[in-house]
Design a protein around this motif. Structure first.
Motif, PDB file in Angstrom:
ATOM      1  N   THR B 197       0.817  -1.224   0.000  1.00  0.00           N
ATOM      2  CA  THR B 197       0.000   0.000   0.000  1.00  0.00           C
ATOM      3  C   THR B 197       0.849   1.273   0.000  1.00  0.00           C
ATOM      4  N   ARG B 198       2.169   1.138  -0.163  1.00  0.00           N
ATOM      5  CA  ARG B 198       3.056   2.317  -0.204  1.00  0.00           C
ATOM      6  C   ARG B 198       2.860   3.201   1.027  1.00  0.00           C
ATOM      7  N   GLY B 246       2.451  -0.855  -3.901  1.00  0.00           N
ATOM      8  CA  GLY B 246       1.174  -0.362  -4.406  1.00  0.00           C
ATOM      9  C   GLY B 246       0.352  -1.412  -5.127  1.00  0.00           C
ATOM     10  N   SER B 485      -4.495   9.347  -2.793  1.00  0.00           N
ATOM     11  CA  SER B 485      -4.013   8.938  -1.479  1.00  0.00           C
ATOM     12  C   SER B 485      -2.519   9.103  -1.308  1.00  0.00           C
ATOM     13  N   GLN B 487      -1.166   8.164   1.737  1.00  0.00           N
ATOM     14  CA  GLN B 487      -0.688   7.146   2.663  1.00  0.00           C
ATOM     15  C   GLN B 487      -1.668   6.008   2.941  1.00  0.00           C
ATOM     16  N   HIS B 488      -2.894   6.077   2.437  1.00  0.00           N
ATOM     17  CA  HIS B 488      -3.860   5.020   2.737  1.00  0.00           C
ATOM     18  C   HIS B 488      -4.027   4.000   1.625  1.00  0.00           C
ATOM     19  N   GLY B 489      -3.579   4.322   0.425  1.00  0.00           N
ATOM     20  CA  GLY B 489      -3.743   3.399  -0.693  1.00  0.00           C
ATOM     21  C   GLY B 489      -5.077   3.574  -1.396  1.00  0.00           C
ATOM     22  N   VAL B 490      -5.417   2.616  -2.217  1.00  0.00           N
ATOM     23  CA  VAL B 490      -6.582   2.732  -3.098  1.00  0.00           C
ATOM     24  C   VAL B 490      -7.726   1.817  -2.648  1.00  0.00           C
TER      25      VAL B 490
END
Lengths: 535, 535
Positions: B197-198, B246, B485, B487-490
């Motif tokens: 999630t980077r 990601g 986003s 920091q939370h991702g997709v």
């Protein structure tokens, strides 16, 4: 004017001093001199273009000759011995994104393939024309070089991606900014070329590799355009900039690139420190890195490189003084040289210098002042000219490089040098092989080897020796788990070794992504990895 | 034990102080309280599994309930109101790469899809079961958490990717090292989850985002394994680690990850500095960043966040003193708070503190000492518990975030807050919306907004308000050119907005690469972007 068959501008020479020539001949024997092919004879070899008259396509022999090669040893041997070719069928010089789009569309209509040409500085065959039956268009990006936008609040610049190093820096410096990307090829290599080959500049420790500087881009791809990046630290899915970085022209031509820029630093100095041997210098480099001293540049030459560079520079009296001084300081007669850079505000430079020197002192390093650093900085891009001088003196030179964890640096370096010696030994020839590390990372460093050997009488001799050398060293790198390239890219010459690093699965992933934008493989085919339809 | 329907461990509570509750009620009105669904009633909703008895697959109702959700507001509302589901058909807990391989092979044989489950902390629907007719296996990675190798010479650690934050750090600290990755979800989120999630940790300015920490990985993919990375600074082709970063489970399950680690810092302190307003604090943050002061953390709360956080903390007398002190120092009654971290050697910490404070002083900042910093550091992961307390007091809370260039930070923040107010206003509800920046980059910063609003009486009310809020804020982010986003991702919730950032061409590239390893779309389908067969 740009040399057609060697490095750089033909008004600048860097001849090998007599003392250096004598040294090289004593080690390698006397090499062949003279007999270079002429520009006229090379142009006479250029066949008729397979492309008819297309607006903006230059099919003249000299333009096609000048775009048929880069600066690899194979390119060089071919040029000097008059064995150039195959040639592109035409050269286009679009100055904007839209013009590039039009050139690619015309190439596609003509069922031609496209080879992007930035500064022509590739040393691993990116520009090689590999004949698969299709006509070839070389797209020279050098006219697409304007500063398009400079955002001084957010430190982002957008430029035509054909801008060469000096063109990038001059336009930014006019506004008080720098990109800070200084590969040795700086004088000619271009922003777009840096991006697609994942270039590392000499001061990447401060400014970042091009991967860190690259903010976003516009690409003209086979059948459509592609805008990538431009976000600030996104966590939303894979970062597609990283597919452009290293794409080597296969994804499309980067026409405009946005990059992170920095205000011109207040101060900068470079410092030479000598150590008793390579191991001491290597450990000091690791210590500086792990202590987080923010040097802008850090390089360590091994004992043979330190010695050879001093000899080739030819300043005999200064060198004799230096050797005496280092002897008095107890370093022995085979020292290894470290050079580090301090760049930033006055205060930053003061601290970097103090902290780095404190670390080197603890490792037994002897600082010889900033004079050698000034000489290094002055000549930082001129070293490439030495290839011309060496060739004229009868010697061939090539460089091969990798990066490995700190703990494998010495073994990898030794194996690369041994591979070079053994490869040339099979021809009953000797080599001078030496190395440095010039980029440091928390986990490891680059290893960059230079090999000098004797020129032969003809193309077959020179290319035969080089092929054996290149294969042996590449295999040594792979065997030691190093990347096949830390800073030169893959091109044609490293393609056979890419799977060792990426795995077949990894290459399949890249292939699948590229095929999405270029289903007919018209964009710089046969580079990076083999294309099935020519296997 | 882990709460089944809220954040964290059920032995730890962070109730809302009475004064804070009174403040919230004065602004928002009194919210609904009580009426949470019970664990038993939720378990009773879990239907029979579509998967028969397969070794290692747990089909019990409670296991399937506990793996049916993350921590998004939608998950939360569903759990509290007893509207959970769809559910995975089984939960597997492999402890090694090989066990994970076997689980995926078994899932493939059963024509099931796989959802990787790390710490269950996703706030954007990564763990949501989207029924497309195929059975679903949740693969819980938490047993795969061992330190597999620590290379202290090269500062590289290899761990089972299911290791949660405290498990990562405890194993490394035993050897004097840290990873340094501290997202607020640290207590539960996992190394593998961070990678896919980077993730950005609170001290990413020092240690790097997970992208910079990630050295390489082993993945168990749909039909084969994939090893990625492990090289030092390669220029050889696209960096495939960036396709794993990601990938949100769609490329495969990361089973082992190698990361760059750092020696435990000698010192660390955090400092609060107050400014007259957000703009002054924002400009000071940019100045610190552009002056290259190596703070480990830098955050700025806007005026409303500064005020609300002080009120919710509930220390009334201390706050009254602080307000008087800041008043005396001329800051007015709507100050904005900056917090910065200094981490490193004694000397580094001294310099960072001195340089950062010199910069903040020039911008009119008032340093109130390190005491508030100590409180922040102590509570850095406890803030998430406030969600439980707020819910119990009758209030809903969610956070939405992006990153933008410095010059767009204020406009983006304002637009996000306005969007929240307008969205809730359509329900005749009020919102308290405030924001901070918590990550800085040369070119910009993150913008992280918190919204508190009043709970409704039932699921339809709460989910309806939230959907309107989420859509309005997401559209505001996209309209201002921010990433969907930082920091939370997709996951599922941001998928509709990904194309605005990546372009359709970019998504096609990602799709093509993923399809190469997962042609049947069995790995966490319908996340990141819509899958065509459910469109």
């Amino acid at each position: 004017m740009r040399r057609w068959n060697g490095w750089g501008d033909d008004t600048f020479d860097k001849p090998v001093p007599d003392s250096a020539r004598a040294f090289l001949e004593s080690r390698l024997g006397r090499g062949e001199v003279g007999s270079d092919a002429s520009l006229d004879s090379a142009c006479a070899q250029v066949p008729e273009s397979r492309l008819g008259a297309i607006a903006g396509f230059d099919t003249s022999a000299e333009a096609r000759l000048r775009h048929a090669h880069g600066q690899s040893f194979a390119d060089w041997a071919a040029l000097r011995h008059g064995h150039v070719g195959p040639f592109p069928d035409a050269v286009a010089t679009p100055a904007t994104h839209d013009e590039t789009r039009a050139v690619i569309d015309a190439a596609r209509a003509a069922e031609a393939v496209v080879i992007p040409y930035g500064g022509g500085t590739s040393v691993v065959g990116h520009l090689k024309v590999i004949d698969d039956g299709r006509p070839v268009v070389s797209v020279d990006t050098s006219r697409n070089a304007r500063l398009l936008d400079l955002d001084t609040h957010n430190h982002i610049a957008r430029l035509g991606a054909g801008a060469a190093g000096p063109v990038v820096e001059a336009q930014l410096r006019a506004h008080g900014f720098v990109l800070g990307h200084y590969p040795q090829s700086f004088d000619y290599s271009t922003l777009g070329g840096w991006v697609v080959t994942r270039s590392a500049g000499q001061q990447s420790r401060r400014y970042g590799r091009i991967e860190q500087l690259f903010h976003g881009a516009r690409l003209a791809c086979a059948a459509r355009d592609f805008e990538v990046g431009g976000q600030i630290a996104s966590s939303a899915g894979p970062d597609l900039r990283e597919l452009v970085l290293g794409s080597e022209g296969r994804l499309g031509i980067v026409t405009e690139a946005a990059v992170h820029v920095t205000r011109v630093a207040e101060r900068e100095s470079f410092h030479a420190v000598f150590f008793a041997d390579w191991n001491a210098a290597l450990e000091a480099a690791r210590a500086i890195t792990h202590a987080e001293v923010p040097v802008s540049m850090l390089r360590v030459s091994n004992e043979v490189e330190t010695d050879t560079q001093l000899r080739i520079a030819g300043h005999e009296s200064a060198i004799a003084w230096l050797r005496r001084y280092l002897g008095v300081r107890g370093l022995g007669d085979r020292p290894a040289m470290m050079m580090f850079g301090a760049t930033g505000s006055r205060k930053q430079v003061y601290r970097i210098k103090a902290d780095a020197l404190a670390t080197t002192r603890r490792a037994g390093g002897v600082h010889v002042g900033a004079a050698m650093g000034r000489i290094w900085a002055k000549n930082r891009f001129a070293g490439a000219y030495l290839r011309n001088g060496l060739w004229d003196a009868g010697f061939a030179v090539d460089t091969m490089e990798t990066a490995v964890p700190w703990s494998r640096a010495t073994a990898t370096m030794t194996a690369m040098q041994q591979a070079a010696h053994i490869a040339l030994d099979t021809f009953d020839e000797r080599a001078i092989a030496f190395a440095h590390l010039s980029h440091v990372y928390d986990a490891g460093c680059s290893v960059y080897m230079t090999v000098i050997w004797r020129r032969g009488a003809d193309y077959a001799t020179d290319i035969g020796r080089w092929r054996a050398l290149k294969q042996a060293v590449s295999e040594a790198i792979v065997a030691h788990g190093g990347t096949i390239s830390h800073q030169h890219g893959v091109g044609a010459d490293h393609a056979p070794y890419l799977a060792a690093e990426k795995s077949e699965t990894g290459i399949a992933l890249i292939r699948a992504a590229l095929a999405e934008l270029d289903p007919h493989g018209m964009m710089n085919p046969h580079k990076l990895f083999k294309d099935s339809h020519v296997d």
